[in-house]
Design a protein around this motif. Structure first.
Motif, PDB file in Angstrom:
ATOM      1  N   THR A 198       0.837  -1.195   0.000  1.00  0.00           N
ATOM      2  CA  THR A 198       0.000   0.000   0.000  1.00  0.00           C
ATOM      3  C   THR A 198       0.877   1.252   0.000  1.00  0.00           C
ATOM      4  O   THR A 198       2.057   1.193   0.381  1.00  0.00           O
ATOM      5  N   PRO A 199       0.327   2.403  -0.380  1.00  0.00           N
ATOM      6  CA  PRO A 199       1.097   3.654  -0.320  1.00  0.00           C
ATOM      7  C   PRO A 199       1.614   3.949   1.090  1.00  0.00           C
ATOM      8  O   PRO A 199       2.719   4.460   1.256  1.00  0.00           O
ATOM      9  N   GLU A 200       0.812   3.609   2.104  1.00  0.00           N
ATOM     10  CA  GLU A 200       1.235   3.857   3.485  1.00  0.00           C
ATOM     11  C   GLU A 200       2.451   2.985   3.841  1.00  0.00           C
ATOM     12  O   GLU A 200       3.394   3.457   4.484  1.00  0.00           O
ATOM     13  N   GLU A 201       2.428   1.734   3.418  1.00  0.00           N
ATOM     14  CA  GLU A 201       3.557   0.838   3.699  1.00  0.00           C
ATOM     15  C   GLU A 201       4.811   1.293   2.963  1.00  0.00           C
ATOM     16  O   GLU A 201       5.924   1.214   3.495  1.00  0.00           O
ATOM     17  N   GLN A 203       5.544   4.378   2.183  1.00  0.00           N
ATOM     18  CA  GLN A 203       6.029   5.570   2.855  1.00  0.00           C
ATOM     19  C   GLN A 203       6.799   5.204   4.128  1.00  0.00           C
ATOM     20  O   GLN A 203       7.835   5.787   4.433  1.00  0.00           O
ATOM     21  N   ARG A 204       6.288   4.199   4.852  1.00  0.00           N
ATOM     22  CA  ARG A 204       6.984   3.738   6.063  1.00  0.00           C
ATOM     23  C   ARG A 204       8.368   3.190   5.717  1.00  0.00           C
ATOM     24  O   ARG A 204       9.340   3.468   6.406  1.00  0.00           O
ATOM     25  N   ASP A 313      12.711   7.637  -7.150  1.00  0.00           N
ATOM     26  CA  ASP A 313      13.985   7.060  -7.587  1.00  0.00           C
ATOM     27  C   ASP A 313      14.276   5.725  -6.919  1.00  0.00           C
ATOM     28  O   ASP A 313      15.099   4.946  -7.425  1.00  0.00           O
ATOM     29  N   VAL A 314      13.665   5.463  -5.775  1.00  0.00           N
ATOM     30  CA  VAL A 314      13.944   4.219  -5.048  1.00  0.00           C
ATOM     31  C   VAL A 314      12.677   3.385  -4.854  1.00  0.00           C
ATOM     32  O   VAL A 314      12.676   2.435  -4.071  1.00  0.00           O
ATOM     33  N   ARG A 315      11.602   3.732  -5.562  1.00  0.00           N
ATOM     34  CA  ARG A 315      10.316   3.054  -5.375  1.00  0.00           C
ATOM     35  C   ARG A 315      10.424   1.541  -5.578  1.00  0.00           C
ATOM     36  O   ARG A 315       9.947   0.750  -4.755  1.00  0.00           O
ATOM     37  N   GLU A 317      12.943  -0.550  -5.435  1.00  0.00           N
ATOM     38  CA  GLU A 317      13.716  -1.212  -4.382  1.00  0.00           C
ATOM     39  C   GLU A 317      12.910  -1.295  -3.091  1.00  0.00           C
ATOM     40  O   GLU A 317      12.876  -2.334  -2.415  1.00  0.00           O
ATOM     41  N   LEU A 318      12.223  -0.196  -2.734  1.00  0.00           N
ATOM     42  CA  LEU A 318      11.459  -0.174  -1.489  1.00  0.00           C
ATOM     43  C   LEU A 318      10.253  -1.098  -1.545  1.00  0.00           C
ATOM     44  O   LEU A 318       9.909  -1.751  -0.556  1.00  0.00           O
ATOM     45  N   GLU A 319       9.582  -1.156  -2.691  1.00  0.00           N
ATOM     46  CA  GLU A 319       8.445  -2.067  -2.833  1.00  0.00           C
ATOM     47  C   GLU A 319       8.893  -3.514  -2.658  1.00  0.00           C
ATOM     48  O   GLU A 319       8.203  -4.324  -2.035  1.00  0.00           O
ATOM     49  N   GLU A 320      10.040  -3.831  -3.208  1.00  0.00           N
ATOM     50  CA  GLU A 320      10.585  -5.182  -3.077  1.00  0.00           C
ATOM     51  C   GLU A 320      10.862  -5.498  -1.611  1.00  0.00           C
ATOM     52  O   GLU A 320      10.529  -6.587  -1.117  1.00  0.00           O
ATOM     53  N   MET A 321      11.463  -4.566  -0.901  1.00  0.00           N
ATOM     54  CA  MET A 321      11.766  -4.776   0.515  1.00  0.00           C
ATOM     55  C   MET A 321      10.483  -4.913   1.332  1.00  0.00           C
ATOM     56  O   MET A 321      10.393  -5.758   2.231  1.00  0.00           O
ATOM     57  N   ALA A 322       9.491  -4.102   1.013  1.00  0.00           N
ATOM     58  CA  ALA A 322       8.223  -4.162   1.741  1.00  0.00           C
ATOM     59  C   ALA A 322       7.514  -5.492   1.494  1.00  0.00           C
ATOM     60  O   ALA A 322       6.938  -6.083   2.411  1.00  0.00           O
ATOM     61  N   ARG A 323       7.560  -5.988   0.244  1.00  0.00           N
ATOM     62  CA  ARG A 323       6.944  -7.281  -0.067  1.00  0.00           C
ATOM     63  C   ARG A 323       7.627  -8.405   0.698  1.00  0.00           C
ATOM     64  O   ARG A 323       6.971  -9.294   1.233  1.00  0.00           O
ATOM     65  N   ASP A 324       8.952  -8.349   0.722  1.00  0.00           N
ATOM     66  CA  ASP A 324       9.683  -9.390   1.442  1.00  0.00           C
ATOM     67  C   ASP A 324       9.337  -9.368   2.930  1.00  0.00           C
ATOM     68  O   ASP A 324       9.200 -10.414   3.564  1.00  0.00           O
ATOM     69  N   ALA A 325       9.208  -8.163   3.487  1.00  0.00           N
ATOM     70  CA  ALA A 325       8.857  -8.052   4.908  1.00  0.00           C
ATOM     71  C   ALA A 325       7.451  -8.595   5.163  1.00  0.00           C
ATOM     72  O   ALA A 325       7.206  -9.302   6.151  1.00  0.00           O
ATOM     73  N   LYS A 326       6.512  -8.298   4.256  1.00  0.00           N
ATOM     74  CA  LYS A 326       5.140  -8.784   4.419  1.00  0.00           C
ATOM     75  C   LYS A 326       5.076 -10.301   4.284  1.00  0.00           C
ATOM     76  O   LYS A 326       4.272 -10.961   4.945  1.00  0.00           O
ATOM     77  N   LEU A 327       5.930 -10.847   3.415  1.00  0.00           N
ATOM     78  CA  LEU A 327       5.888 -12.284   3.185  1.00  0.00           C
ATOM     79  C   LEU A 327       6.197 -13.059   4.456  1.00  0.00           C
ATOM     80  O   LEU A 327       5.671 -14.145   4.682  1.00  0.00           O
TER      81      LEU A 327
END
Length: 648
Positions: A198-201, A203-204, A313-315, A317-327
């Motif tokens: 999500t956009p909130e995740e 941003q975090r 510029d880092v979207r 990379e950050l989405e990938e990290m957030a997905r891994d954390a959620k997994l």
């Protein structure tokens, strides 16, 4: 506190209870221990001959039967049971002419790793079954792409990445593909929409990585009253916060650095600490912060601004990290649901069930995992490591047999009691607290009491008996030990450097202004050692006979206020000292401590003698390790040395 048993393990002794251990390197991979099983994936995993399977390994369990197939409820021994293992050589090693059989190795592997490997087999089976039920597949191409992505993330070619995992973590490339990457990708597909960021995740994640941070020092204690007292002292004397942390904080890592911790960022650690930290101004002391069963006090050193980088510029990379954390969280939920629906009977850990179903390790929805097959999985995963331990024990057994030495259970228990008495207060009846000691060591080492006695204590006792007669404590030994423990010590500041030219430059700066303050500034600026840099050169007082003769001789030759020359203490390590003075000798009579010193010296000399004896025992042995494909023979070594000498 670690056990003091003699360690005679081979090159690697890694216990993989958690895939999280892998993720210390992998970072972004999913931290779930159920990934880590050595059985080959079936229908959805890479098949034979694919780019992702380097070689065929034993089938751990059958592929989940298609829905409606009655094989799912077949009993042990029925056609749905695990396929028989391919024929394997029955001799895995020969030690001085004495063979070690595959059956023996299988038993040893099961004894050490059977429980954890069985759990991984069961859980991976559940993933496969759910993937088949939902029509989910993971292709070899997807696996290779994920490995490439991981290697790229860490700036390595694929081959270098796989080599790193094998060399540093003992994970073979084929194991990495089928036992970590395949389950991770399968779980991603099973998670589906739950992994959308999500956009909130997002941003975090951005704030935690690139947002503002707080440079701080920290004191951690377990008592509220002590925390309040320390907080009051820190408020009255903020410049002494570091000294208070060093003296009282129960967090050893930060206490050694006078409370200095990594910068605090948002959404990374404890929210209550983050909220307080970001509300402090530089120099301010926080209130006492309750966190779990401890109490924390912070001192804000500085408020660090956010890194100047745009989210866009880092979207990716950050989405990938957030997905891994959620997994990590989603996978836990998936497993809990799969385990609720599954019927798993653990036979391995139930003596009564093992009698009822000999040769069976577990039943999964009525389908058996054979004990022999589980043992082969353990060999595939841990065989080389366990075989090294078995070879080493065999060498010691042979040496004891040759010398007519026997090791009894009473000998082993006496050694455990000795260790308990040295490291723990006695029980109420005055006897060593053996039970607590064994529990503590087994918890720290993540082993069973049986393994502790077999792998750690038994070799210690055996080697002690083998070298005992050769170990003597001399008067010179006692004299040195008395000076080291009770004599004066040199109080110093130190600068540690790894380059002689830089050391000469720093030494000249120190000599040009030979004050303690200038020396401390130089240590803070130039020392390569984090502790001396953070503590402005402060080190523990230097004792005599502590193992660094060059350093000690120079230190004891200095007068207060003098700067030493450049002291080389290693191949590329140089030290400069500033003498602050000498501690007073301890007022103790030699006769009153002679017995204590004698026991301590003897124990240290015993361990050196044990290590030396075992090294010579190993070097003199003829060992054929068929599992590792290595051969060792003193004759071959001497012949090779002679040929090399001839060539020269």
């Amino acid at each position: 506190m670690q056990g003091k048993e003699f360690q005679f393990a081979g090159k690697r002794h890694i216990r993989w209870k958690l895939v999280l251990g892998v993720l210390g390197i992998v970072g972004a991979a999913v931290a779930i221990r159920w990934f880590w099983g050595s059985e080959r994936a079936t229908a959805q995993a890479p098949g034979p001959g694919s780019a992702s399977t380097a070689r065929s390994t034993p089938e751990a369990i059958p592929a989940p039967a298609p829905r409606g197939n009655s094989g799912a409820s077949q009993a042990p021994g029925a056609s749905g049971a695990v396929t028989s293992q391919p024929s394997q050589p029955q001799i895995v090693a020969v030690v001085n002419g004495e063979p070690i059989t595959r059956d023996e190795l299988r038993r040893e592997c099961l004894r050490r790793y059977g429980e954890e490997v069985l759990e991984s087999v069961v859980n991976k089976y559940l993933i496969m079954e759910e993937c088949q039920r939902r029509g989910i597949t993971v292709t070899a191409e997807e696996i290779d792409a994920e490995i490439t992505r991981m290697a790229t993330r860490f700036g390595m070619p694929v081959e270098a990445w796989l080599k790193l995992l094998k060399d540093e973590r003992g994970i073979k490339p084929e194991q990495y593909r089928r036992d970590i990457i395949w389950p991770m990708l399968a779980l991603r597909k099973l998670a589906g929409q739950k992994l959308l960021v999500t956009p909130e995740e997002l941003q975090r994640e951005f704030e935690s990585r690139y947002g503002p941070a707080v440079k701080a020092r920290m004191i951690v204690v377990s008592r509220r009253d002590l925390a309040e007292r320390l907080r009051n002292e820190a408020v009255a004397h903020p410049d002494q916060f570091g000294d208070l942390a060093k003296q009282y904080s129960e967090d050893a890592a930060s206490a050694s650095l006078k409370g200095l911790i990594q910068p605090i960022r948002k959404h990374v650690g404890q929210k209550e600490i983050e909220d307080v930290a970001f509300g402090l101004k530089p120099g301010e002391i926080s209130p006492v912060i309750p966190v779990a069963n401890q109490f924390v006090i912070l001192k804000c050193e500085d408020q660090l601004p956010a890194v100047k980088v745009r989210l866009e510029d880092v979207r990716a990379e950050l989405e990938e990290m957030a997905r891994d954390a959620k997994l990590r969280t989603v996978a836990q939920e998936i497993f809990q649901e799969l385990q609720k629906r599954a019927q798993v009977v653990n036979v391995l850990n139930d003596p009564q069930k093992r009698q009822q179903m000999p040769g069976v390790a577990a039943l999964i929805n009525g389908r058996p995992i054979r004990l022999e097959d589980l043992g082969e999985i353990c060999i595939d995963r841990h065989g080389e490591e366990v075989l090294e331990l078995t070879i080493n024990r065999k060498l010691i057994e042979q040496a004891c047999k040759k010398r007519g030495i026997t090791i009894t259970d009473a000998d082993v228990e006496a050694e455990i009691a000795r260790l308990a008495s040295q490291n723990l207060p006695p029980r109420a009846d005055g006897k060593p607290d053996v039970e607590r000691w064994v529990d503590m060591i087994c918890e720290q080492q993540k082993i069973t009491p049986e393994i502790y006695r077999h792998d750690l204590v038994w070799p210690t006792v055996a080697l002690k008996k083998l070298v005992n007669a050769d170990v003597q404590v001399t008067d010179e030994d006692l004299k040195k030990a008395f000076e080291a423990n009770y004599g004066p010590r040199v109080r110093c500041r130190a600068i540690v450097l790894n380059n002689l030219r830089r050391a000469q430059q720093v030494w000249e700066k120190a000599r040009a202004n030979p004050t303690e303050e200038n020396f401390a500034d130089l240590a803070e600026q130039y020392s390569i050692d984090p502790a001396t840099r953070a503590l402005r050169g402060e080190v523990a007082p230097i004792q005599k006979h502590g193992g660094q003769p060059n350093l000690e001789e120079e230190a004891f030759s200095l007068k207060p206020g003098e700067i030493s020359g450049i002291i080389q203490v290693g191949p590329e390590t140089y030290v400069i000292l500033y003498c602050l003075g000498f501690t007073k000798p301890v007022d103790v009579d030699f006769a009153s401590v002679k017995d204590i010193l004698t026991e301590d010296i003897r124990e240290k000399k015993l361990r050196l003698a044990m290590a030396d004896y075992f090294d010579k025992l190993r070097a003199a042995a003829t060992i054929d390790n068929f599992l590792a494909g290595t051969t060792q023979s003193p004759n071959l070594t001497r012949r090779a040395a002679g040929m090399e000498s001839t060539v020269r």
